[in-house]
Design an enzyme around this catalytic site. Structure first.
Site, short mmCIF file in Angstrom:
data_model
loop_
_atom_site.label_atom_id
_atom_site.label_comp_id
_atom_site.label_asym_id
_atom_site.label_seq_id
_atom_site.Cartn_x
_atom_site.Cartn_y
_atom_site.Cartn_z
N GLU A 94 30.93 -24.25 40.28
CA GLU A 94 31.95 -24.13 41.32
C GLU A 94 31.46 -23.19 42.41
O GLU A 94 31.03 -22.07 42.13
CB GLU A 94 33.28 -23.61 40.74
CG GLU A 94 34.35 -23.52 41.84
CD GLU A 94 35.75 -23.26 41.33
OE1 GLU A 94 35.92 -22.98 40.12
OE2 GLU A 94 36.68 -23.33 42.17
N GLU A 133 44.89 -26.70 42.55
CA GLU A 133 44.81 -25.33 42.05
C GLU A 133 45.65 -24.44 42.95
O GLU A 133 45.51 -24.46 44.17
CB GLU A 133 43.35 -24.88 42.06
CG GLU A 133 43.10 -23.61 41.29
CD GLU A 133 41.62 -23.28 41.19
OE1 GLU A 133 41.16 -23.00 40.10
OE2 GLU A 133 40.93 -23.32 42.23
MN MN Z 1 38.73 -23.34 42.22
#
Ligand code: MN
Length: 289
Positions: free
Chosen positions: A149, A243
């Site tokens: 990420e 998210e």
């Molecule tokens: Mn994230």
């Protein structure tokens, strides 16, 4: 784009992963119409993996595991013992992902989640590369993909841009290591939300959609129309996971690591339903164009 599954991060519903929290997370995820739930492993000590797998499967959901490391267990450190503790966390998280029935383990697998007071060292980067290379070799026969990420400068000093992540993945050198882009982080570090998607192309394995302030989608300033068009340009069909964080739902560890100090929303299920409609509408629009 219709083949992309929509996911949601568990912290929209609960701060931890005790059995009662997992039951609620799974029920609310399915109730809001999502296909996938992302379980953070920051609370792994309280996670009943078998119960979670049963609940997820009974609800017909896919599960993705995510995590960051910690400053005392960090594979990007120069210190051998600290690297070994980080590698042990990753190893354990891979085993948990397998037992959950997940096919993705993603996040800041390469460092702690937090502000570093110095740049990444050459030795530290080599340690991260070597550790994740071993993890990828272990993950491949299990059918598990690892996600790198791309996080902003206040949460890591290892990869802040898509280009950084591609270089790290090249050095790791395993096909099951893919890039994970997150619009919240991209907004801080990248030139725009389009070029990084084009740059990553078919190496994109996972997507986090978050607003500029990590609250309600559409209430910030991110150009999601451009972002989704870029995903369509590269024919992305992987998961797209919403998210969002608020001090209304608190994890004693992860919320602090992510600097969640504000109440951006108070009702997780309401937020989840809104995000599902927002994302579905944008994906449908791409299909009719
Ligand atoms: Mn994230």
């Amino acid at each position: 784009m219709t083949t992309s599954r929509l996911g949601i991060h568990a912290l929209v519903f609960a701060g931890g992963t005790t059995p009662a929290e997992v039951e609620r997370i799974v029920a609310e995820t399915a109730n809001a119409g999502y296909d996938l739930v992302e379980l953070s492993l920051h609370d792994e000590a309280n996670l009943d993996v078998d119960l979670a797998r049963t609940a997820v499967e009974a609800a017909g959901l896919e599960v993705v595991a995510s995590r960051g490391l910690a400053f005392d267990a960090d594979v990007s450190s120069d210190d051998t013992a600290t690297v070994a503790r980080g590698a042990a966390l990753l190893h354990s998280s891979l085993e948990t992902t397998r037992r959950l029935g997940g096919t993705h383990l993603t996040g800041a697998l390469y460092s702690a989640l937090g502000k570093y007071g110095r740049p990444l060292s050459t030795a530290g980067r080599a340690n991260a590369v070597a550790t994740i290379r071993d993890l990828a070799a272990e993950a491949a026969p299990l059918g598990i993909t690892l996600g790198l990420e791309v996080c902003n400068r206040y949460e890591t000093n290892v990869v802040n841009t898509a280009a950084d992540a591609l270089r790290l993945a090249d050095d790791i050198g395993h096909d099951n290591v893919r890039i994970h882009l997150d619009t919240f982080h991209m907004n801080i570090e990248e030139d725009d939300l389009v070029r990084p998607v084009h740059l990553v192309g078919d190496r994109l394995g996972y997507v986090h959609v978050g607003e500029s302030h990590r609250g309600f989608l559409g209430s910030g300033h991110l150009d999601f129309a451009a972002f989704f068009r870029a995903l369509a340009d590269i024919s992305y069909t992987g998961p797209i996971t919403f998210e969002s964080f608020s001090s209304a739902v608190v994890s004693p560890t992860l919320s602090n690591d992510l600097a969640i100090w504000r109440d951006l929303w108070s009702d997780g299920p309401e937020l989840a339903a809104h995000a599902h409609a927002f994302l579905s509408t944008r994906l449908e629009r791409l299909d009719v164009d």
